[in-house]
Structures are given as C-alpha cells and as structure tokens.
Design a protein around this motif. Structure first.
Motif, PDB file in Angstrom:
ATOM      1  N   ARG A 175     -10.184 -23.603   9.999  1.00 35.69           N
ATOM      2  CA  ARG A 175      -9.191 -22.912   9.217  1.00 35.69           C
ATOM      3  C   ARG A 175      -8.025 -23.255   9.696  1.00 35.69           C
ATOM      4  NH1 ARG A 175     -13.545 -22.561   6.868  1.00 35.69           N
ATOM      5  NH2 ARG A 175     -14.116 -21.070   7.381  1.00 35.69           N
TER       6      ARG A 175
ATOM      7  N   GLU B 203      -7.790 -23.210   1.360  1.00 42.46           N
ATOM      8  CA  GLU B 203      -7.536 -23.367   3.041  1.00 42.46           C
ATOM      9  C   GLU B 203      -8.132 -24.686   3.178  1.00 42.46           C
ATOM     10  OE1 GLU B 203     -11.113 -21.407   5.030  1.00 42.46           O
ATOM     11  OE2 GLU B 203     -10.249 -19.330   4.650  1.00 42.46           O
TER      12      GLU B 203
ATOM     13  N   GLN C  92     -15.379 -24.379   3.345  1.00 49.51           N
ATOM     14  CA  GLN C  92     -13.845 -24.075   3.502  1.00 49.51           C
ATOM     15  C   GLN C  92     -13.686 -23.321   1.872  1.00 49.51           C
ATOM     16  OE1 GLN C  92     -11.790 -27.563   4.705  1.00 49.51           O
ATOM     17  NE2 GLN C  92     -10.773 -25.818   6.846  1.00 49.51           N
TER      18      GLN C  92
END
Length: 242
Positions: free
Chosen positions: A162, A13, A9
C-alpha cells in the motif's frame, strides 16, 4: 510481464512497482540502464527483477520491511532496487565504498537483516545479524533463474502493498553525531513522479546515475529515466555534489 494477472490495489493507490510497470509497458525494448559496456532493456530488467523478487518473498520479505543494497551504483544495483520494491519492501543504502562504521550503524539502527550485494563486496559489508544475497554467486544466480518471470502482485506477497508502506529509508548527515534515518513512503514518491512528468524526459534522453548514499535521490534518478529514457551509470568515483 503480468499479462492477464491483476493487482488488487485500488484506483489511485499508486506505488513504485506500479510506476515501474508503466515504464516497462511504455518502451519494453528501450535501454533501461547503461553501465559502461553493459546495458539492459526495460523488458529484461522487468523479468530479471521479477525472478529476484519472488526469491525475496520466499526468503520472508514482507511489505514495509527494509532491505539493504550493498554495492556501488551499477546495473546490478538497479536490478536489486526493482526487485526489493516489487517484493513490497523498502531499501536502504550501505555502499561498500562508504565508511564501514557508518554502514554498520545504518544496518543496526534500521534493523535490516537481509541485503543484496555482489561477491566481491561481501567481506567489506557489516555481517552482524545480516544475511547477504550475492547476485553473482553461482548457486544464488542458479536459484534465481528457477523462479517465474511473471510480475509480482499482492497475491504473491505476504501482505498487500500500500502507498503508506516504506519505499526507501535514507540516512543523512553523520558528519557530526550519528546519521539520522528518514522513511519515505510510496505516497511520498508521487512528487518524484510528478517531477519526471514536468521534465518531459524524451525517449532519446540520458539520465545520469550518480547517487548511491541517498536512497531518495537514487530513486529520483530511476523515475526520471522511466519510462522512455535510459539511466546511464557514472563511474564509481564520480559524485553528485560539487
């Protein structure tokens, strides 16, 4: 613990597993959940939920999928929530103490096909097109223990996790007409974490766990307790509402 393993990531995020990992790092030996006479530290909850998350991934769970949690508030419920989010999926509540028809509608409407429960609740939960993983089933618990305790990262998942992926699915209403489902993303939980910081929860604090039907409120309780306080589960007949 993830050790030298890293998540792919990018900076900024933030997802729920990232927030939970920060809680474990902040106070690994502190009590994460107190459920009557039972309690578990952040460290042990982390390891056990990692093992369960690895099993869920092997069962085909992918980021943005939704899994059901079919049990009242309990230590095991928190364990299931941690594992589901680590696997990359979101969760929806089908508490067996709630109306069967409501739970059946939620399962059908959300398209959920996999859930986590305990053996004593299996017969009370919807079974049409559903597969329930009972954590206290001897074969299941033995299988879970065979999985690594290492933290779950994107390379373990079937796809990267995500912030726009679903963290939880909440069904509100239902007293008049059908309940309506609303998805809350990991990005949407940023406000929950901000509320935790505003409350400045201290290491000796106790956050009451009283919510089961509302997945957003249950997640709020979870994040308000992390990283220093412990989540104290209220009796099953207690209510968050007056």
């Amino acid at each position: 613990m993830q050790g030298s393993r890293s998540n792919s990531q990018g900076e900024g995020e933030v997802t729920l597993p990232v927030l939970l990992a920060a809680a474990v790092a902040a106070q690994p030996d502190g009590d994460a959940v107190v459920d009557g006479e039972h309690r578990i530290t952040y460290h042990d909850l982390d390891l056990r939920s990692n093992q369960l998350a690895h099993l869920l991934i092997e069962l085909g769970v992918v980021p943005d999928a939704v899994l059901a949690i079919g049990m009242p508030r309990s230590l095991e419920r928190v364990l299931a929530a941690w594992a589901i989010t680590k696997a990359g999926a979101g969760c929806v509540s089908v508490d067996p103490t709630h109306a069967y028809e409501r739970n059946r509608f939620v399962c059908a409407d959300s398209g959920v096909r996999l859930g986590i429960t305990l053996e004593r609740y299996v017969d009370e939960l919807p079974f049409e097109d559903m597969y329930w993983v009972a954590l206290d089933d001897r074969a299941v618990s033995g299988r879970i223990r065979q999985y690594p305790e290492a933290g779950v990262v994107d390379t373990d998942r079937h796809a990267p996790l995500r912030p726009h992926h679903t963290a939880c699915l909440v069904y509100s209403g239902g007293s008049v007409g059908r309940p309506e489902g609303v998805a809350v993303t990991h990005a949407g939980l940023a406000a929950v974490d901000a509320q935790r910081r505003r409350n400045a929860v201290s290491p000796d604090a106790h956050v009451p766990g009283v919510e089961t039907r509302n997945s957003v409120a249950a997640t709020l309780e979870l994040l308000l307790a992390a990283p220093a306080a412990n989540l104290v589960m209220a009796p099953h007949d207690a209510s968050a509402a007056p």
